[in-house]
Design a protein around this motif. Structure first.
Motif, short mmCIF file in Angstrom:
data_model
loop_
_atom_site.label_atom_id
_atom_site.label_comp_id
_atom_site.label_asym_id
_atom_site.label_seq_id
_atom_site.Cartn_x
_atom_site.Cartn_y
_atom_site.Cartn_z
N ASN A 32 27.40 -2.97 8.64
CA ASN A 32 26.41 -4.03 8.76
C ASN A 32 26.73 -5.23 7.88
O ASN A 32 26.39 -6.37 8.23
CB ASN A 32 25.02 -3.48 8.44
N ARG A 89 29.12 -7.11 9.93
CA ARG A 89 28.44 -7.79 11.03
C ARG A 89 27.75 -9.06 10.56
O ARG A 89 27.85 -10.11 11.22
CB ARG A 89 27.42 -6.83 11.66
N ALA A 90 27.05 -8.99 9.45
CA ALA A 90 26.37 -10.16 8.92
C ALA A 90 27.38 -11.24 8.53
O ALA A 90 27.19 -12.44 8.83
CB ALA A 90 25.51 -9.78 7.72
N ASP A 134 20.91 -18.12 1.29
CA ASP A 134 20.55 -18.66 2.60
C ASP A 134 20.47 -20.18 2.54
O ASP A 134 20.11 -20.78 1.52
CB ASP A 134 19.18 -18.12 3.05
N ILE A 138 19.14 -7.50 11.48
CA ILE A 138 20.03 -8.62 11.19
C ILE A 138 19.64 -9.78 12.10
O ILE A 138 19.72 -9.67 13.32
CB ILE A 138 21.51 -8.25 11.42
N VAL A 161 22.25 -16.27 8.27
CA VAL A 161 21.91 -14.86 8.47
C VAL A 161 20.84 -14.39 7.48
O VAL A 161 20.88 -14.73 6.30
CB VAL A 161 23.16 -13.97 8.34
N THR A 162 19.91 -13.61 8.01
CA THR A 162 18.92 -12.94 7.18
C THR A 162 18.97 -11.45 7.51
O THR A 162 18.97 -11.07 8.69
CB THR A 162 17.50 -13.47 7.47
N VAL A 163 19.04 -10.62 6.49
CA VAL A 163 19.03 -9.17 6.68
C VAL A 163 17.76 -8.63 6.03
O VAL A 163 17.50 -8.89 4.85
CB VAL A 163 20.27 -8.50 6.05
N THR A 164 16.97 -7.92 6.80
CA THR A 164 15.69 -7.46 6.29
C THR A 164 15.34 -6.09 6.87
O THR A 164 16.08 -5.54 7.69
CB THR A 164 14.58 -8.48 6.62
N GLU A 165 14.21 -5.56 6.45
CA GLU A 165 13.72 -4.27 6.95
C GLU A 165 12.84 -4.51 8.17
O GLU A 165 11.96 -5.38 8.15
CB GLU A 165 12.94 -3.56 5.85
N HIS A 186 26.68 1.14 5.87
CA HIS A 186 26.37 -0.07 5.12
C HIS A 186 27.48 -1.11 5.27
O HIS A 186 27.21 -2.29 5.52
CB HIS A 186 26.19 0.29 3.64
N GLU A 203 17.28 -1.46 9.79
CA GLU A 203 17.85 -2.70 9.26
C GLU A 203 17.92 -3.75 10.37
O GLU A 203 18.47 -3.50 11.43
CB GLU A 203 19.25 -2.45 8.70
#
Length: 267
Positions: A172, A175-176, A255, A203, A186-190, A169, A201
């Motif tokens: 990442n 990284r984001a 965002d 990115i 940046v958007t982090v999603t499934e 975790h 995950e």
């Protein structure tokens, strides 16, 4: 089959990015780093490049047999603007300018290598699905946070299982935040449901500024407080803050608004 489901779903999520670079860059250069069997590249080419007058897709893969197989398939399909290179992500010869870079399940620090390439070559859009993050977990085992007030933080990774999960975790998150520091929204999603893959995950990054000093400061403090410094930040010259205890790390800003496209960096 599971990988193909992920690729097909990813195409839907990537569509805005692909259409954006094609609209602004007629000779758009797209890179699939760590392409494997190049499933992602073939689907992308079929959907977006086959009917376009220009634009190229470069697939980079370190295993010669996979490169040769994919290259033969591209020739049979007539995908003439699909290129292949046998190289590891960190030693590949990249085009001077990249407009979209993707990396699906590049293992451990290979995802970092892909992000470094994207940032150094000014990619307008980035999409990575990290896999098997191990480097930071190993650093957590060897180090302890340098900030005294965060002593209880180490309880989150005292056990090996928790260290792997927390390290994954944290990797990442770094990284984001690194993408944000270098000017990306940046958007982090499934990517897909857990029934398809535990490594799901996604990115997504869209370059809207040249840099974000606030995010850079947050990143440097996070490195200092956790005592880690993964390959991504080392390669990009990001160092832990010297005095991380002076001011607490605040939560990232929401965002950017939809009109952030007005500030998109183009070269």
């Amino acid at each position: 089959m599971r990988k193909l489901k992920q690729v097909n779903h990813l195409m839907g999520l990537l569509r805005p990015a692909v259409e954006d670079v094609q609209a602004r860059h007629p000779n758009a250069v797209m890179v699939d780093a760590g392409s494997g069997n190049a499933y992602l590249g073939f689907v992308l080419y079929e959907l977006f490049l086959k009917g376009a007058a220009s634009g190229t897709l470069l697939s980079i893969e370190g295993r010669p047999d996979l490169t040769e197989r994919a290259q033969g398939r591209a020739q049979r399909l007539g995908f003439t603007r699909m290129q292949f290179q046998t190289a590891h992500i960190d030693t590949a010869q990249y085009p001077e300018r990249i407009h979209l870079l993707m990396a699906l399940h590049a293992c451990d620090t290979a995802t970092d290598d892909a992000l470094v390439a994207a940032i150094r070559h000014g990619a307008d859009h980035v999409a990575v699905v990290p896999c098997c993050q191990a480097e930071v977990a190993a650093q957590l085992k060897e180090k302890r946070p340098v900030v005294a007030s965060s002593g209880s933080m180490s309880l989150l990774y005292a056990h090996a299982w928790h260290r792997r999960e927390f390290g994954s975790h944290l990797t990442n998150v770094i990284r984001a935040l690194t993408l944000e520091a270098f000017g990306y929204q940046v958007t982090v999603t499934e990517l897909t449901g857990w029934e398809h893959s535990l490594k799901n995950e996604l990115i997504l990054g869209r370059r809207v500024h040249r840099e974000n000093r606030r995010a850079r400061m947050q990143l440097e403090r996070l490195l200092a407080e956790t005592g880690v410094n993964p390959k991504l930040t080392r390669e990009l010259g990001v160092k832990p803050a010297v005095s991380a205890a002076v001011e607490p790390v605040s939560a990232p800003e929401p965002d950017a608004p939809e009109d952030a496209s007005e500030h998109v960096v183009t070269r």
